[in-house]
Design a protein around this motif. Structure first.
Motif, PDB file in Angstrom:
ATOM      1  N   VAL A  82       0.857  -1.187   0.000  1.00  0.00           N
ATOM      2  CA  VAL A  82       0.000   0.000   0.000  1.00  0.00           C
ATOM      3  C   VAL A  82       0.898   1.244   0.000  1.00  0.00           C
ATOM      4  CG1 VAL A  82      -1.726   1.319   1.287  1.00  0.00           C
ATOM      5  CG2 VAL A  82      -1.855  -1.192   1.242  1.00  0.00           C
ATOM      6  N   PRO A  83       0.735   2.150  -0.941  1.00  0.00           N
ATOM      7  CA  PRO A  83       1.557   3.366  -0.961  1.00  0.00           C
ATOM      8  C   PRO A  83       1.413   4.160   0.337  1.00  0.00           C
ATOM      9  CG  PRO A  83       0.393   3.115  -3.041  1.00  0.00           C
ATOM     10  CD  PRO A  83      -0.174   2.083  -2.113  1.00  0.00           C
ATOM     11  N   PHE A  84       2.556   4.602   0.861  1.00  0.00           N
ATOM     12  CA  PHE A  84       2.603   5.259   2.171  1.00  0.00           C
ATOM     13  C   PHE A  84       3.330   6.597   2.024  1.00  0.00           C
ATOM     14  CE2 PHE A  84       4.721   6.226   6.156  1.00  0.00           C
ATOM     15  CZ  PHE A  84       3.771   5.925   7.125  1.00  0.00           C
ATOM     16  N   TYR A  85       2.621   7.696   2.331  1.00  0.00           N
ATOM     17  CA  TYR A  85       3.158   9.045   2.134  1.00  0.00           C
ATOM     18  C   TYR A  85       3.206   9.825   3.448  1.00  0.00           C
ATOM     19  CZ  TYR A  85       2.277   8.146  -2.814  1.00  0.00           C
ATOM     20  OH  TYR A  85       2.270   7.596  -4.071  1.00  0.00           O
ATOM     21  N   VAL A  86       4.258  10.594   3.617  1.00  0.00           N
ATOM     22  CA  VAL A  86       4.344  11.535   4.725  1.00  0.00           C
ATOM     23  C   VAL A  86       4.166  12.932   4.146  1.00  0.00           C
ATOM     24  CG1 VAL A  86       6.874  11.552   4.571  1.00  0.00           C
ATOM     25  CG2 VAL A  86       5.758  12.445   6.599  1.00  0.00           C
ATOM     26  N   VAL A  87       3.327  13.737   4.802  1.00  0.00           N
ATOM     27  CA  VAL A  87       3.000  15.093   4.334  1.00  0.00           C
ATOM     28  C   VAL A  87       3.432  16.087   5.407  1.00  0.00           C
ATOM     29  CG1 VAL A  87       1.200  16.597   3.431  1.00  0.00           C
ATOM     30  CG2 VAL A  87       0.979  14.099   3.181  1.00  0.00           C
ATOM     31  N   ALA A  88       4.306  17.024   5.039  1.00  0.00           N
ATOM     32  CA  ALA A  88       4.796  17.992   6.021  1.00  0.00           C
ATOM     33  C   ALA A  88       5.394  19.196   5.304  1.00  0.00           C
ATOM     34  CB  ALA A  88       5.863  17.350   6.915  1.00  0.00           C
ATOM     35  N   PRO A  89       5.377  20.358   5.947  1.00  0.00           N
ATOM     36  CA  PRO A  89       6.026  21.540   5.348  1.00  0.00           C
ATOM     37  C   PRO A  89       7.539  21.439   5.477  1.00  0.00           C
ATOM     38  CG  PRO A  89       5.190  22.069   7.517  1.00  0.00           C
ATOM     39  CD  PRO A  89       4.729  20.672   7.226  1.00  0.00           C
ATOM     40  N   HIS A  90       8.244  22.258   4.699  1.00  0.00           N
ATOM     41  CA  HIS A  90       9.709  22.214   4.763  1.00  0.00           C
ATOM     42  C   HIS A  90      10.231  22.627   6.138  1.00  0.00           C
ATOM     43  CE1 HIS A  90       9.299  26.582   3.926  1.00  0.00           C
ATOM     44  NE2 HIS A  90      10.428  26.665   4.594  1.00  0.00           N
TER      45      HIS A  90
END
Length: 342
Positions: A254-262
């Protein structure tokens, strides 16, 4: 100072107010915050939480303190005290670094206010860019899964991972969201579920230990989580339980993504082993408390291990969704994060 409004923070007539997230979803109560001690107490009690919101809240408080005549020397001391309030969330340190630079200016009062307002507006813009990049990954009809709370309650803008999910929903992609309850403090059950209801996102709440069953049944197409600190090699810290999800995702493909600002990237941490992990009070595991009341189910003196975060190795991540784009493991290995010198 301008009147600013976010889901968990607002300024009115120069004063700072914080939405008490420990009372959600049963109560919506705004707390006046005027002192450093109050801000630290709110951060430690998780009345104010979410890495971006913590950093911005601390800077807004310093701007308020400057506006009421606090000296430059005291403000600089206050910044150092605030820096230690939440050790894992590096946004706090990065935002305070910007505020310290502002406090060196001749007109430190005006510079502090301008800096805090800029950081607020910047986070709104960063969240929007992350949402646009991340929503581009979501296909029509997908079943998504998220952990903890990564929406507007955790930022000044639309959120990180939940901001992506909400934009995909707004784009009419007919998504369905699985919301981990997120033990031990139930940020998913209390906060993400509440935000989803406010936003009209179709969701179902699950216990954390149900995610594997859903993946095995093919009922999770993509996972989006947030982060409190990303190391130079792509390892990242997030709410405890994220690492388990990443392992499960790899096994079930299952594709796993982390989302965060720089602002979450910390180049001083070469890898995840250098990220400090906050240990929280044992009572959070022995029972539960909130606006709904409290209960204790374990022996009152039961020994407890209660890390607030765990570290997910970069090898388990499909992609890093930042405000400047979506980065692959090959990008990270090539050192793309080195551009973010916060």
């Amino acid at each position: 100072m301008q009147n600013l409004t976010a889901l968990s923070l607002k300024t009115e007539l120069g004063k700072l107010y914080v939405l008490d997230q420990t009372l959600l979803p049963q109560q919506q109560k705004w707390l006046l915050c005027q002192t450093v001690a109050q801000m630290i107490g709110m951060i430690k009690a998780l009345q104010l939480r979410g890495a971006p919101a913590i950093g911005i809240g601390a800077c807004l408080l310093l701007a308020y303190r400057a506006s009421v005549g606090e000296s430059r020397e005291q403000l600089l001391q206050d910044a150092e005290v605030l820096r230690a309030a939440r050790p894992t969330a590096v946004n706090l340190m990065n935002n305070l670094d910007s505020m310290v630079i502002a406090l060196q200016q001749a007109d430190f009062k005006g510079a502090a206010i301008a800096c805090a307002e800029h950081l607020f507006a910047e986070d709104v813009a960063l969240c929007q860019r992350m949402a646009e990049f991340g929503a581009g990954l979501v296909q029509d009809g997908e079943q998504l899964l998220t952990h903890c709370n990564t929406g507007g309650l955790a930022t000044a803008g639309v959120g990180t991972a939940l901001g992506v999910i909400n934009l995909a929903h707004q784009q009419g992609k007919n998504i369905r969201l699985w919301v981990d309850e997120t033990r031990p403090l139930l940020q998913g059950g209390r906060l993400t579920a509440w935000e989803c209801q406010q936003l009209g996102i179709p969701y179902q709440l699950i216990c954390d230990n149900m995610a594997a069953m859903l993946m095995a049944r093919g009922q999770v197409d993509r996972i989006f989580v947030g982060s409190d600190r990303i190391a130079a090699n792509g390892d990242f810290a997030n709410k405890v339980g994220t690492y388990s999800l990443a392992v499960l995702a790899q096994y079930h493909q299952v594709p796993f993504y982390v989302v965060a600002p720089h602002t979450t990237v910390d180049l001083a941490c070469t890898d995840g082993s250098a990220i400090p992990i906050e240990q929280r009070h044992a009572d959070e595991v022995r029972g539960v408390s909130g606006g709904f009341g409290s209960a204790i189910w374990a022996p009152e003196d039961a020994p407890v291990f209660n890390p607030a975060f765990d570290v997910t190795p970069a090898a388990l991540v499909t992609g890093w969704v930042l405000d400047s784009g979506v980065y692959s493991p090959a990008d990270i290995a090539a050192g793309v994060l080195q551009q973010f010198n916060n």
